[in-house]
Design a protein around this motif. Structure first.
Motif, PDB file in Angstrom:
ATOM      1  N   GLY A  15     -38.352  21.132  77.627  1.00 34.02           N
ATOM      2  CA  GLY A  15     -37.440  22.323  77.743  1.00 34.02           C
ATOM      3  C   GLY A  15     -35.994  21.618  78.263  1.00 34.02           C
ATOM      4  N   GLY A 350     -52.796  16.632  85.594  1.00 38.63           N
ATOM      5  CA  GLY A 350     -51.713  17.275  84.674  1.00 38.63           C
ATOM      6  C   GLY A 350     -52.182  17.667  83.209  1.00 38.63           C
ATOM      7  N   LEU A 380     -47.087  11.975  74.721  1.00 33.24           N
ATOM      8  CA  LEU A 380     -45.562  11.154  74.547  1.00 33.24           C
ATOM      9  C   LEU A 380     -44.648  12.259  74.726  1.00 33.24           C
ATOM     10  CD1 LEU A 380     -46.576   9.201  71.242  1.00 33.24           C
ATOM     11  CD2 LEU A 380     -46.058   8.121  73.386  1.00 33.24           C
TER      12      LEU A 380
HETATM   13  C1  LIG Z   1     -51.643  11.557  83.344  1.00 29.69           C
HETATM   14  C2  LIG Z   1     -50.639  11.790  82.316  1.00 29.69           C
HETATM   15  C3  LIG Z   1     -49.651  10.752  82.147  1.00 29.69           C
HETATM   16  C4  LIG Z   1     -48.811  10.854  81.403  1.00 29.69           C
HETATM   17  N1  LIG Z   1     -47.972   9.595  81.093  1.00 29.69           N
HETATM   18  C5  LIG Z   1     -46.957   9.719  80.155  1.00 29.69           C
HETATM   19  C6  LIG Z   1     -46.062   8.883  79.992  1.00 29.69           C
HETATM   20  O1  LIG Z   1     -46.041   7.734  80.676  1.00 29.69           O
HETATM   21  N2  LIG Z   1     -45.106   8.962  78.826  1.00 29.69           N
HETATM   22  C7  LIG Z   1     -45.111  10.158  78.198  1.00 29.69           C
HETATM   23  O2  LIG Z   1     -44.064  10.172  77.248  1.00 29.69           O
HETATM   24  N3  LIG Z   1     -45.691  11.218  78.191  1.00 29.69           N
HETATM   25  C8  LIG Z   1     -46.746  11.079  79.293  1.00 29.69           C
HETATM   26  N4  LIG Z   1     -47.611  12.222  79.518  1.00 29.69           N
HETATM   27  C9  LIG Z   1     -47.529  13.400  78.611  1.00 29.69           C
HETATM   28  C10 LIG Z   1     -46.238  14.062  79.322  1.00 29.69           C
HETATM   29  O3  LIG Z   1     -46.488  14.142  80.652  1.00 29.69           O
HETATM   30  C11 LIG Z   1     -46.256  15.639  78.583  1.00 29.69           C
HETATM   31  O4  LIG Z   1     -46.214  15.375  77.304  1.00 29.69           O
HETATM   32  C12 LIG Z   1     -44.932  16.077  78.973  1.00 29.69           C
HETATM   33  O5  LIG Z   1     -44.625  16.179  80.185  1.00 29.69           O
HETATM   34  C13 LIG Z   1     -45.018  17.622  78.440  1.00 29.69           C
HETATM   35  O6  LIG Z   1     -43.548  18.342  78.633  1.00 29.69           O
HETATM   36  P1  LIG Z   1     -43.412  19.643  78.460  1.00 29.69           P
HETATM   37  O7  LIG Z   1     -42.021  19.821  78.925  1.00 29.69           O
HETATM   38  O8  LIG Z   1     -43.831  20.142  77.051  1.00 29.69           O
HETATM   39  O9  LIG Z   1     -44.429  20.492  79.459  1.00 29.69           O
HETATM   40  P2  LIG Z   1     -44.494  20.618  80.888  1.00 29.69           P
HETATM   41  O10 LIG Z   1     -43.945  19.566  81.788  1.00 29.69           O
HETATM   42  O11 LIG Z   1     -45.838  21.134  81.086  1.00 29.69           O
HETATM   43  O12 LIG Z   1     -43.749  22.066  81.052  1.00 29.69           O
HETATM   44  C14 LIG Z   1     -43.924  23.179  80.535  1.00 29.69           C
HETATM   45  C15 LIG Z   1     -43.360  24.274  81.275  1.00 29.69           C
HETATM   46  O13 LIG Z   1     -43.304  25.678  80.836  1.00 29.69           O
HETATM   47  C16 LIG Z   1     -43.553  26.625  82.025  1.00 29.69           C
HETATM   48  N5  LIG Z   1     -44.425  27.592  81.482  1.00 29.69           N
HETATM   49  C17 LIG Z   1     -45.547  27.689  80.832  1.00 29.69           C
HETATM   50  N6  LIG Z   1     -45.803  29.014  80.413  1.00 29.69           N
HETATM   51  C18 LIG Z   1     -44.760  29.670  80.917  1.00 29.69           C
HETATM   52  C19 LIG Z   1     -44.252  31.106  80.804  1.00 29.69           C
HETATM   53  N7  LIG Z   1     -45.293  32.039  80.157  1.00 29.69           N
HETATM   54  N8  LIG Z   1     -43.351  31.398  81.388  1.00 29.69           N
HETATM   55  C20 LIG Z   1     -42.511  30.725  81.902  1.00 29.69           C
HETATM   56  N9  LIG Z   1     -42.730  29.072  82.021  1.00 29.69           N
HETATM   57  C21 LIG Z   1     -43.720  28.979  81.369  1.00 29.69           C
HETATM   58  C22 LIG Z   1     -44.371  25.767  83.103  1.00 29.69           C
HETATM   59  O14 LIG Z   1     -44.254  26.086  84.333  1.00 29.69           O
HETATM   60  C23 LIG Z   1     -43.732  24.421  82.951  1.00 29.69           C
HETATM   61  O15 LIG Z   1     -42.642  24.079  83.851  1.00 29.69           O
HETATM   62  C24 LIG Z   1     -48.596  12.017  80.698  1.00 29.69           C
HETATM   63  C25 LIG Z   1     -49.287  13.188  80.674  1.00 29.69           C
HETATM   64  C26 LIG Z   1     -50.393  12.938  81.850  1.00 29.69           C
HETATM   65  C27 LIG Z   1     -51.341  14.199  82.140  1.00 29.69           C
END
Ligand SMILES: Cc1cc2nc3c(=O)[nH]c(=O)nc-3n(C[C@H](O)[C@H](O)[C@H](O)COP(=O)(O)OP(=O)(O)OC[C@H]3O[C@@H](n4cnc5c(N)ncnc54)[C@H](O)[C@@H]3O)c2cc1C
Length: 413
Positions: A15, A350, A380
């Motif tokens: 985001g 996570g 990823l």
């Molecule tokens: C152990 C582990 C290791 C990893 N290592 C890697 C790596 O080395 N490299 C890599 O590329 N990826 C890695 N990943 C994957 C990566 O962390 C995720 O794919 C990525 O962080 C997802 O990002 P995001 O912004 O989609 O989601 P998130 O970081 O989960 O953010 C989503 C946000 O939406 C908000 N939200 C949700 N619902 C609502 C709502 N209804 N109203 C308001 N806010 C809301 C939440 O509060 C949150 O802040 C790893 C994951 C794990 C668990």
């Protein structure tokens, strides 16, 4: 509240990257998150820009191997009994995604998105003066013995075909030139030099958020309960009442499908829960990211310390964490890195937002043309964040996207 041009739900790495890119392109963007910047999956990832990871999890033959892994409830892949029935429809789609035709299509799509994301990341780093938060040290994928190494060669041929640079190392001496201090069981390795890590994924997301705010962007703390079409825009239903916005981007990580469902879009998103322990500076002299593929975990350098993490637990969003998993990974890491100091570690769990075919969802809602989905990046999300941001900005401005987003369509299942 004042109307803004584009609202992004979710202040994770996806985001925030989208918000910054839209701002760069002249849009007025506002981010809404219930918990603040990078408080979920994006806080505790391994910090890797894993551009070499182009192979989807659903590989042909995986369903033959999975039952063996599942026999060990604390192994690299697990399904808590309380969630086994709920995950079944997703597993069936995962199985279908492993058939050769779909696997090849997903591999090609993942490779194109990773390749594009690499160039997009360099533009993003430039744009935000982000180089001090980067570590350009590559990655070592480690193998215990000739047999495990040989079994991996088919996938290295695939990576070569897709232009991934790597070097094979065939003795502990060669491995020690890149990373000393490994147990001698690791006789073979593959080194991917183009792999990068951030010094800390949370700090990286916070840095992007800070730049966004400094340049006039707004981040609000509120939960979005539902989306409703309203006139020529969308109402975001919140505990404080509706917020009207002309366009919305759903980047709410592992919770995104709940929001999509309120519009009538059914998207088979699940979560692969992952665990880690972060050890303080001085825990080990880690010179590159280490990947213990056979054990489903990695060791990466975070703020000068070491983060040991991985595992896949298909346990949904509500079951309590089982930190025994983090302990098991740490115990194994202590065997593999005999000098690792394992005291004072901080455990974390996570929610990876994961689609059955390992591809993200990037595209317009079937129900509402002013809603764009950008979630489901699985393992990823950090790697593909800058690329996803550019693709979303192209979709918003009606341009042809730099890589085809057809494989990422929300309607593909
Ligand atoms: C152990 C582990 C290791 C990893 N290592 C890697 C790596 O080395 N490299 C890599 O590329 N990826 C890695 N990943 C994957 C990566 O962390 C995720 O794919 C990525 O962080 C997802 O990002 P995001 O912004 O989609 O989601 P998130 O970081 O989960 O953010 C989503 C946000 O939406 C908000 N939200 C949700 N619902 C609502 C709502 N209804 N109203 C308001 N806010 C809301 C939440 O509060 C949150 O802040 C790893 C994951 C794990 C668990």
């Amino acid at each position: 509240m004042e109307q803004k041009h584009i609202t992004i739900i979710g202040a994770g790495i996806v985001g925030i990257s989208i918000a910054l890119e839209l701002q760069n392109q002249g849009y007025k963007a506002r981010v809404i998150d219930r918990s603040g910047v990078a408080n979920e999956a994006s806080a505790g990832s391994a910090g890797a820009f894993a551009f070499a990871d182009i192979v989807p999890l659903a590989t042909p033959g995986i369903m033959m191997k999975a039952p063996k892994w599942l026999l060990d409830p604390l192994g690299p892949l697990s399904v808590p009994p309380a969630y086994a029935l709920k995950i079944t429809p997703w597993m069936l789609r995962f199985w279908r995604a492993s058939w050769r035709d779909r696997y090849h299509a997903a591999l090609t799509a993942q490779s194109s998105l990773n390749g594009f994301s690499l160039t997009a990341l360099e533009r993003q780093i430039n744009n935000v003066d982000g180089e001090p938060l980067m570590q350009r040290d590559g990655q070592l994928q480690l193998y215990e013995g000739e047999q495990e190494f040989r079994a991996s060669l088919k996938l290295w041929d695939v990576r070569r075909e897709f232009g991934i640079a790597f070097e094979h190392l065939k003795s502990p001496t060669e491995i020690a030139e890149i990373q000393p201090g490994l147990d001698s069981r690791f006789t073979h390795a593959a080194f991917t030099p183009d792999w990068m890590n951030t010094i800390d994924p949370r700090s990286w997301a916070e840095h992007l958020a800070k730049v966004f705010v400094t340049r006039g962007g707004e981040i609000d703390h509120v939960e979005v309960l539902a989306l409703e079409q309203s006139g020529d825009g969308i109402n975001l239903m919140t505990p404080n009442g509706p917020l009207h916005t002309p366009k919305v981007i759903v980047a709410a990580g592992a919770w995104s499908h709940h929001l999509a469902r309120t519009l009538g879009d059914h998207i088979p998103l699940e979560t692969e829960r992952g665990y880690n322990t972060t050890l303080p500076a001085g825990a080990f002299d880690l010179r590159t990211q280490l990947t213990f593929g056979g054990h489903g975990f990695v060791a990466s350098r975070i703020n000068g310390g070491v983060r040991i993490g991985g595992a896949v637990e298909l346990g949904g969003l509500n079951l309590p964490p089982n930190f025994k998993r983090a302990e098991i990974l740490l115990e194994k890491a202590a065997q593999f890195l005999p000098d690792l100091k394992i005291d004072h570690g901080k455990q974390w769990m996570g929610f990876r937002p994961s689609m059955p075919d390992s591809l993200p969802v990037i595209g317009t809602s079937k129900r509402a043309s002013n809603v764009i989905y950008a979630f489901g990046h699985g393992h990823l999300g950090l790697t593909q964040s800058a690329g996803t941001a550019e693709l979303v900005a192209e979709l918003i401005s009606g341009k042809t996207t730099a890589v085809s987003v057809a494989p990422f369509a929300p309607t593909r299942f």
